[in-house]
Write a protein that holds these residues in place. Structure first.
Motif, PDB file in Angstrom:
ATOM      1  N   TRP A 177       0.847  -1.184   0.000  1.00  0.00           N
ATOM      2  CA  TRP A 177       0.000   0.000   0.000  1.00  0.00           C
ATOM      3  C   TRP A 177       0.884   1.235   0.000  1.00  0.00           C
TER       4      TRP A 177
ATOM      5  N   GLU B 247      -3.976   4.205   4.022  1.00  0.00           N
ATOM      6  CA  GLU B 247      -4.617   3.263   3.096  1.00  0.00           C
ATOM      7  C   GLU B 247      -4.430   1.822   3.567  1.00  0.00           C
TER       8      GLU B 247
ATOM      9  N   GLU C 130      -7.534  -0.605   4.520  1.00  0.00           N
ATOM     10  CA  GLU C 130      -7.859  -1.670   3.568  1.00  0.00           C
ATOM     11  C   GLU C 130      -7.366  -3.047   3.994  1.00  0.00           C
TER      12      GLU C 130
ATOM     13  N   ARG D  15     -11.020  -2.719   7.755  1.00  0.00           N
ATOM     14  CA  ARG D  15     -12.158  -3.280   7.007  1.00  0.00           C
ATOM     15  C   ARG D  15     -12.179  -4.802   7.052  1.00  0.00           C
TER      16      ARG D  15
ATOM     17  N   CYS E  87     -11.967   5.187   9.109  1.00  0.00           N
ATOM     18  CA  CYS E  87     -11.116   5.100   7.919  1.00  0.00           C
ATOM     19  C   CYS E  87     -11.040   6.445   7.198  1.00  0.00           C
TER      20      CYS E  87
END
Length: 270
Positions: A119, A124, A128, A132, A156
Motif C-alpha cells: 500500500w 490506506e 484496507e 475493514r 477510515c
C-alpha cells in the motif's frame, strides 16, 4: 541462554494438526526477517519447521529488569529502522514462496488471515488491510454488526487526520503482535516470539506493548526514544494503533472486548 558446548539446544515445539496452510512457514519466515537487522532484538531461533509444527530453541526464563527493558526499546528502534518494502509487506521468504498468500494474526488454535501486499501509505494500508477486513470477519462470526461497520468507515475516512505528524513515516519492519506475552525475558535480556511480521507503522509495536501492560514499559519507551525519537503527538495515537488488535480480540473472544472495541470506534470516529 547457551547450552553447554556441543549439547543440543533445548526445544520448544508449537504444533497443530490441520493448521492453516503456511501458518508455521509464515511464522518461521517472520522470525528470520526480524533477526536480520544489526542491533535488533533477539528472536527465538528456529530449529525446524513443517506443515504442522515449528520447533524453537527454548528460552530460559528470568525476571524482567529495567536495564533489559531499555535495551529492548533501543533494539526495537533498530528493527523498525531496518524497514520493509512497503506497508503491508509480509516477510520476504514467505511472500516469495506463496505469492498473494495472507499472513496470520491471533492464537494457534484460531488465527485470523492477515492480508499482505503493498500500500502507498499507512492510512490506506490500515483501512484496507486491517480495519475493514477485521470488521468483515466480525460480521461473518456474528460478533460485530452494521453499526460497527459504519463506525469503521468513519474512522477510515479520518485516518489521514488521526495519523497527524506520523503520516509520512516510511514502512517499518514490525513484529506485528508485540503484546507482553510475546516478549520472553531471559538471563540475556528480552527474546521475541510469535510474530505477525509485516511492513507497518513503528508506533504499532509500541502501542501493542501498552495494550496489555508490558513490564517496565516506561523504560522500553525511553530506550526507544533515545535511539529514534517518535513523531510529535505519538502519545495521542496509541489508541488508534490499538484498534486493530482490540477488534481482533472482539472477533476471537467476544465478551467485554466487543464493548471496548465499540467504545474505541466511537472515540476515533469523532
Amino acid at each position: 541462554m547457551s547450552d553447554a558446548p556441543g549439547a543440543a539446544p533445548a526445544v520448544f515445539r508449537k504444533a497443530r494438526t490441520g493448521a492453516p496452510d503456511g501458518f508455521f512457514a509464515c511464522e518461521a519466515a517472520g522470525l528470520a526477517w526480524l533477526a536480520e537487522p544489526a542491533g535488533g532484538p533477539r528472536v527465538a531461533r528456529v530449529l525446524d519447521v513443517g506443515a504442522d509444527h515449528l520447533d524453537l530453541e527454548r528460552v530460559p526464563p528470568a525476571p524482567a529488569t529495567a536495564t533489559a527493558a531499555r535495551a529492548l526499546g533501543a533494539a526495537l528502534a533498530a528493527l523498525h529502522d531496518a524497514g520493509a518494502p512497503a506497508f503491508g509487506a509480509l516477510p520476504p521468504g514467505y511472500a516469495a514462496a506463496r505469492p498473494g498468500a495472507a499472513g496470520f494474526f491471533g492464537p494457534l488454535d484460531d488465527p485470523l488471515p492477515m492480508p499482505g501486499g503493498a500500500w502507498p501509505g499507512w492510512a490506506e494500508f490500515y483501512a484496507e488491510a486491517r480495519l475493514r477486513p477485521v470488521v468483515a470477519q466480525g460480521r461473518a462470526r456474528g460478533v460485530l454488526d452494521a453499526d460497527d461497520e459504519r463506525l469503521v468507515e468513519r474512522v477510515c475516512a479520518r485516518l489521514p487526520r488521526l495519523a497527524g505528524a506520523s503520516a509520512d513515516d516510511v514502512p517499518a519492519r514490525l513484529h506485528g503482535d508485540l503484546w507482553s506475552g510475546n516478549v520472553l525475558w531471559s538471563p540475556d535480556g528480552a527474546v521475541l516470539i510469535d510474530p505477525a511480521a509485516h511492513g507497518g507503522h513503528r508506533e504499532t509495536d509500541l502501542a501493542m506493548l501498552a495494550l496489555f501492560g508490558a513490564p517496565h514499559l516506561a523504560e522500553i519507551l525511553a530506550g526507544y526514544a533515545a535511539a529514534h525519537p517518535l513523531a510529535r503527538g505519538w502519545q495521542h495515537r496509541v489508541r488508534l494503533h490499538q484498534l486493530y488488535p482490540l477488534a481482533v480480540h472482539a472477533v476471537l473472544f467476544g465478551g467485554g472486548y466487543v464493548a471496548q472495541t465499540r467504545a474505541l470506534l466511537r472515540e476515533l470516529a469523532g
